[in-house]
Write an enzyme that holds these catalytic residues in place. Structure first.
Site, PDB file in Angstrom:
ATOM      1  N   CYS A 155      70.530   9.585 -22.688  1.00 45.78           N
ATOM      2  CA  CYS A 155      70.406   9.608 -23.910  1.00 45.78           C
ATOM      3  C   CYS A 155      68.830   8.898 -24.130  1.00 45.78           C
ATOM      4  O   CYS A 155      68.406   7.647 -24.393  1.00 45.78           O
ATOM      5  CB  CYS A 155      71.822   8.444 -24.575  1.00 45.78           C
ATOM      6  SG  CYS A 155      72.945   9.575 -25.055  1.00 45.78           S
TER       7      CYS A 155
ATOM      8  N   TYR B  97      63.647   7.343  -3.355  1.00 44.13           N
ATOM      9  CA  TYR B  97      63.858   6.367  -3.957  1.00 44.13           C
ATOM     10  C   TYR B  97      64.955   7.479  -5.595  1.00 44.13           C
ATOM     11  O   TYR B  97      64.564   6.997  -6.829  1.00 44.13           O
ATOM     12  CB  TYR B  97      62.792   6.232  -4.637  1.00 44.13           C
ATOM     13  CG  TYR B  97      61.841   5.440  -3.338  1.00 44.13           C
ATOM     14  CD1 TYR B  97      62.122   4.533  -3.249  1.00 44.13           C
ATOM     15  CD2 TYR B  97      60.713   6.242  -2.690  1.00 44.13           C
ATOM     16  CE1 TYR B  97      61.558   3.383  -2.114  1.00 44.13           C
ATOM     17  CE2 TYR B  97      60.112   5.665  -1.936  1.00 44.13           C
ATOM     18  CZ  TYR B  97      60.550   4.484  -1.554  1.00 44.13           C
ATOM     19  OH  TYR B  97      60.008   3.189   0.102  1.00 44.13           O
TER      20      TYR B  97
HETATM   21  C1  LIG Z   1      58.421   0.686  -0.108  1.00 42.72           C
HETATM   22  C2  LIG Z   1      57.212   0.025   1.306  1.00 42.72           C
HETATM   23  C3  LIG Z   1      57.655   0.939   2.140  1.00 42.72           C
HETATM   24  C4  LIG Z   1      58.002   2.274   2.187  1.00 42.72           C
HETATM   25  O1  LIG Z   1      57.144   3.160   0.843  1.00 42.72           O
HETATM   26  P1  LIG Z   1      57.042   4.182   1.039  1.00 42.72           P
HETATM   27  O2  LIG Z   1      56.031   5.150   0.312  1.00 42.72           O
HETATM   28  O3  LIG Z   1      58.536   5.318   1.463  1.00 42.72           O
HETATM   29  O4  LIG Z   1      56.372   5.122   2.701  1.00 42.72           O
HETATM   30  C5  LIG Z   1      56.290   0.154   3.656  1.00 42.72           C
HETATM   31  N1  LIG Z   1      57.161  -1.079   4.084  1.00 42.72           N
HETATM   32  C6  LIG Z   1      57.197  -1.745   2.632  1.00 42.72           C
HETATM   33  C7  LIG Z   1      56.519  -2.835   3.242  1.00 42.72           C
HETATM   34  C8  LIG Z   1      57.601  -1.210   1.592  1.00 42.72           C
HETATM   35  O5  LIG Z   1      56.792  -1.831   0.482  1.00 42.72           O
END
Ligand SMILES: *Cc1c(COP(=O)(O)O)cnc(C)c1O
Length: 429
Positions: free
Chosen positions: A356, A385
């Site tokens: 919604c 994600y």
């Molecule tokens: C989110 C994150 C990642 C991974 O990022 P991707 O874009 O999924 O590769 C790696 N290291 C840290 C510290 C993060 O916060």
């Protein structure tokens, strides 16, 4: 976008017919091609092996964290990053080797740090002075114990998909600022504490990065910091951690570099540098690059609304509750019909969810054909994600997760039931 089909022309995932998967496990469902997950982990590792550099491929598990995923990472001898007590708990439940876990986060609680120490987490990546104080106090309770740590720094480089900026101070909630001297002050404190063993430094410059330039600049900057600390603090690093953010293909508009290009550029930058210490081990933290393209979301088409002069709305049985990224970041995806993924588009529609919110649009301008009620469609490259950000908005149960490999499909997260939804609700009567 690439996808595989069988003799009947149906979409296959991990060798399994997507229509059969939809019938067997229901929709919406997240389906992963496990061989592709393994292949990505190996592709990164292989570059380090070829260059004879010590390394860790540390899967950033916030992209997709389930018991089965930690099991696959362990089978592949990967390390993992966790960012919460819940991710750590899941890794523990999967019996992931704790020595290969790095614990991240900009506001780890005392309870989370205690949990990490009790679990024997290999590396704690310290983000700020508050955490440093908390950790030192907790370690005092076991005076013999020494904990491996790294310091997360913000090196003044941030990468956004197609460009990077060198900004001096990075405007980020994460890590110790370098230019103002915070990072060095933190290093001085850590080195003075015999219960903390400093491995080196960490930086994560962004996400969905398509160019090597930001990683090259970050590598140079981190090596300069380490060279300074070597000269002025007598510190010899054993690890250089360059974080994640390696870009993937979500739509035909994206043209990502293969994993090996990033790593080769980083390693060439290191070997060209004139270092006063031996080349440290290089750690990377890919999240989306490991699981993104390996994930598919299967939905069943339901209602349709035609408005004269506007693109029709075609609704599926999921939406922003199982993939918040389009609503949250205007993320773009492509979808195909499971029955005939190669069929040419016959019209342009807006693929919307059942939630919604008017913003619950999975794909704006989606051209998949044959979107009649009952058709199964697959949204591609949804492995990162998606499930990890899923919610129960509108009290919709979260979908099942299925792992497919070598033509075998296995349920690895059950679809939530209505009774799961109220299991923590308490009566007020
Ligand atoms: C989110 C994150 C990642 C991974 O990022 P991707 O874009 O999924 O590769 C790696 N290291 C840290 C510290 C993060 O916060």
């Amino acid at each position: 976008m690439k996808f595989e089909t069988n003799d009947e022309g149906h979409l296959t995932i991990g060798g399994c017919d997507a229509l059969t998967l939809a019938a067997q496990f229901g929709t919406p469902a997240y389906v992963y091609d496990v061989a592709q997950i393994r292949g990505q982990m190996r592709a990164f590792a292989q570059v380090f092996e070829q260059h004879h550099v010590q390394y860790a491929v540390s899967y950033a598990s916030k992209a997709f964290a389930t018991v089965a995923m930690y099991q696959v990472a362990a089978q592949e001898h990967a390390h993992v990053d966790v960012v919460s007590g819940g991710e750590l708990y899941t890794a523990q439940a999967a019996q992931f080797p704790m020595a290969n876990v790095s614990f991240h986060g900009n506001n780890k609680s005392e309870a989370e740090l205690k949990q990490a120490l009790a679990a024997g987490v290999g590396t704690i990546i310290i983000d700020n002075f508050h955490e440093l104080t908390l950790l030192a106090a907790l370690l005092k309770q076991t005076p013999q114990r020494v904990q491996d740590v790294m310091l997360r720094v913000t090196p003044g480089i941030s990468a956004h998909t197609h460009a990077y900026d060198q900004t001096g101070q990075t405007d980020s909630k994460f890590g110790f600022d370098v230019d103002s001297g915070q990072a060095k002050a933190a290093a001085t404190q850590v080195l003075a504490n015999p219960q903390l063993h400093l491995l080196g430094i960490h930086a994560h410059i962004g996400s969905q990065i398509f160019e090597v330039a930001g990683f090259v600049a970050a590598t140079k900057r981190l090596l300069a910091i380490l060279t300074d600390w070597h000269e002025t603090l007598a510190f010899t690093p054993s690890v250089l951690n360059l974080g994640g953010g390696f870009g993937i293909q979500y739509t035909d508009q994206d043209d990502p570099l293969p994993a090996e290009r990033f790593i080769t550029a980083i390693l060439e930058t290191i070997s060209a540098a004139d270092l006063p210490f031996a080349v440290p081990a290089v750690w990377i933290e890919p999240g989306r690059a490991i699981v993104g393209a390996a994930g598919y979301q299967l939905y069943t088409v339901g209602s349709r609304k035609d408005v004269p002069g506007l693109a029709p709305f075609v609704a599926v049985d999921g939406g922003m509750g199982d993939n918040i990224r389009p609503a949250l970041y205007q993320a773009k995806y492509e979808a195909v019909a499971a029955k005939d993924p190669a069929a040419p588009a016959t019209e342009t529609v807006r693929l919307v969810g059942k939630y919604c919110e008017s913003g619950d649009i999975l794909i704006d301008q989606a051209p998949p054909p044959h979107l009649t009620a009952g058709a199964v469609i697959a949204v591609l490259a949804t492995g990162a994600y998606g499930y990890s950000m899923a919610s129960n908005y509108n009290r919709n149960p979260r979908p099942a997760v299925v792992f497919a490999e070598n033509g075998q499909a296995k349920l690895v997260v059950r679809r939530e039931s209505f009774s799961d939804l109220i299991q923590n609700d308490l009566s007020y009567l």
